[in-house]
Write a protein that holds these residues in place. Structure first.
Motif, PDB file in Angstrom:
ATOM      1  N   TYR A   1      -8.827  11.606 -21.694  1.00  7.76           N
ATOM      2  CA  TYR A   1      -7.474  11.975 -20.905  1.00  7.76           C
ATOM      3  C   TYR A   1      -7.103  13.641 -21.154  1.00  7.76           C
TER       4      TYR A   1
ATOM      5  N   ASP B   1      -4.654  -3.901 -22.427  1.00  7.38           N
ATOM      6  CA  ASP B   1      -3.907  -4.126 -21.326  1.00  7.38           C
ATOM      7  C   ASP B   1      -4.179  -3.398 -19.924  1.00  7.38           C
ATOM      8  N   GLY B   2      -5.080  -2.368 -20.374  1.00 12.39           N
ATOM      9  CA  GLY B   2      -5.528  -1.443 -19.386  1.00 12.39           C
ATOM     10  C   GLY B   2      -4.886  -0.272 -19.637  1.00 12.39           C
ATOM     11  N   ILE B   3      -5.038   0.560 -18.539  1.00  8.59           N
ATOM     12  CA  ILE B   3      -4.731   2.119 -18.615  1.00  8.59           C
ATOM     13  C   ILE B   3      -3.450   2.454 -17.886  1.00  8.59           C
ATOM     14  N   GLU B   4      -3.084   1.642 -16.939  1.00  6.51           N
ATOM     15  CA  GLU B   4      -1.862   1.813 -16.108  1.00  6.51           C
ATOM     16  C   GLU B   4      -0.667   2.053 -16.763  1.00  6.51           C
ATOM     17  N   ALA B   5      -0.299   1.076 -17.686  1.00  7.03           N
ATOM     18  CA  ALA B   5       1.006   1.179 -18.242  1.00  7.03           C
ATOM     19  C   ALA B   5       1.095   2.723 -19.190  1.00  7.03           C
TER      20      ALA B   5
ATOM     21  N   LEU C   1      -0.596   5.393 -18.383  1.00 11.73           N
ATOM     22  CA  LEU C   1      -0.529   6.656 -17.648  1.00 11.73           C
ATOM     23  C   LEU C   1       1.007   6.549 -17.233  1.00 11.73           C
ATOM     24  N   LYS C   2       1.501   5.642 -16.951  1.00  7.30           N
ATOM     25  CA  LYS C   2       2.919   5.629 -16.478  1.00  7.30           C
ATOM     26  C   LYS C   2       3.910   6.311 -17.309  1.00  7.30           C
ATOM     27  N   ARG C   3       3.734   5.754 -18.727  1.00  2.73           N
ATOM     28  CA  ARG C   3       4.493   6.628 -19.848  1.00  2.73           C
ATOM     29  C   ARG C   3       4.403   7.952 -20.053  1.00  2.73           C
TER      30      ARG C   3
ATOM     31  N   ASP D   1       6.006   9.620 -16.872  1.00  2.00           N
ATOM     32  CA  ASP D   1       7.247   9.700 -16.955  1.00  2.00           C
ATOM     33  C   ASP D   1       7.671  10.666 -18.113  1.00  2.00           C
TER      34      ASP D   1
END
Length: 307
Positions: A233, A264-268, A270-272, A275
């Motif tokens: 990242y 639990d994946g990368i989506e959560a 990335l959202k943090r 944000d």
């Protein structure tokens, strides 16, 4: 290869000691027909001893093996091509004659062997060296000539012990192309190496040996699958506070960070990060290479001991 085809090699519980010291300690192998099969391991892992037992060059202290359906491997020697780790050719022989000579040792008529040798040399870009004496060739070219001598009789099984050792990048590419060509011809290729890059590119299946024992057997993808995927990242707006938003195993890598893919994946995550205002300049999710998997499977202690 069909599902019904018997394996080219089977080995069960192979054990070999030298001077009372165990070198191979109960290795099991099954090499399917028509595949490129790698035996990987650090120096001193027992790879060469294992290959020699499979070929019948030395006898195991215990265990059983079959080669091309024979319990006595030497009964199938004319169907096998072998490149040993210790190379050796008659220096006064010309390249074409050296290849034909090796074929004659496996029952190939001399005239046919010379014709095949010429064709093999041309196919590998060495046609100009056909009439050169071995002693005038570079080390890499001489090594390729010996390899061509191992395949000139079109064996069902090709066994190569550390075949890439000492080759420059150009000749390594030639060797890789030849190995792939032998498999496409229908041969089974078994080779040992401690260089993971060649194994990752070539092998259909592989075994990892360390300390005289088999530590892994399967495909390259299965070996790499023993490690979790890695996230790389790169933030668009980095600052010193970024680390606390990343997983605990995150470490700096150039302009970005590298860490294991969260369960639990990368989506959560990335959202943090979005944000929090860090943004995304670069993102990739990668499966670790065979080298990293090899280190994990073998263990750092075993690698240090081999070194």
């Amino acid at each position: 290869m069909t599902d019904e085809a018997p394996p080219v090699i089977t080995a069960t519980g192979l054990v070999k000691r030298f001077g009372g010291r165990p070198v191979v300690s109960g290795v099991d192998l099954v090499v399917p027909q028509g595949m490129i099969y790698g035996v990987l391991g650090p120096n001193g892992a027992g790879k060469t001893t294992t290959l020699r037992m499979l070929l019948g060059i030395i006898e195991p202290d215990s265990g059983e093996r079959t080669l091309l359906g024979h319990r006595h491997p030497r009964d199938a020697s004319d169907r096998v091509g072998y490149l040993p780790e210790e190379r050796g050719l008659y220096p006064a022989m010309k390249a074409r004659e050296a290849i034909a000579f090796m074929g004659a040792l496996r029952g190939l008529p001399w005239k046919e062997g010379r014709a095949r040798a010429q064709q093999l040399l041309e196919n590998t870009g060495l046609g100009h060296a056909a009439d050169e004496k071995i002693r005038k060739l570079s080390k890499g070219m001489a090594q390729l000539v010996q390899l061509l001598g191992s395949v000139v009789h079109q064996p069902d099984l090709l066994v190569l012990d550390e075949p890439f050792s000492g080759l420059d990048p150009v000749n390594q590419e030639r060797l890789e192309a030849l190995i792939l060509g032998e498999r496409d011809r229908g041969a089974t290729v078994l080779f040992s190496t401690h260089v993971m890059a060649h194994a990752q590119r070539l092998c259909d299946r592989l075994a990892i040996i360390a300390g005289g024992r088999r530590r892994f057997e399967g495909t390259v993808a299965e070996a790499r699958g023993t490690l979790p995927q890695q996230v790389h990242y790169v933030p668009h707006f980095p600052n010193d506070d970024l680390a606390r938003h990343l997983p605990p195993d995150a470490r700096r890598d150039g302009d970005g960070w590298r860490f294991e893919l969260p369960h639990d994946g990368i989506e959560a995550l990335l959202k943090r990060l979005i944000d929090a205002g860090y943004g995304i300049s670069g993102l990739s999710i990668e499966r670790p290479g065979l080298h990293e998997a090899f280190v994990r499977i073998v263990g750092q202690a075993a690698l240090e001991q081999a070194a």
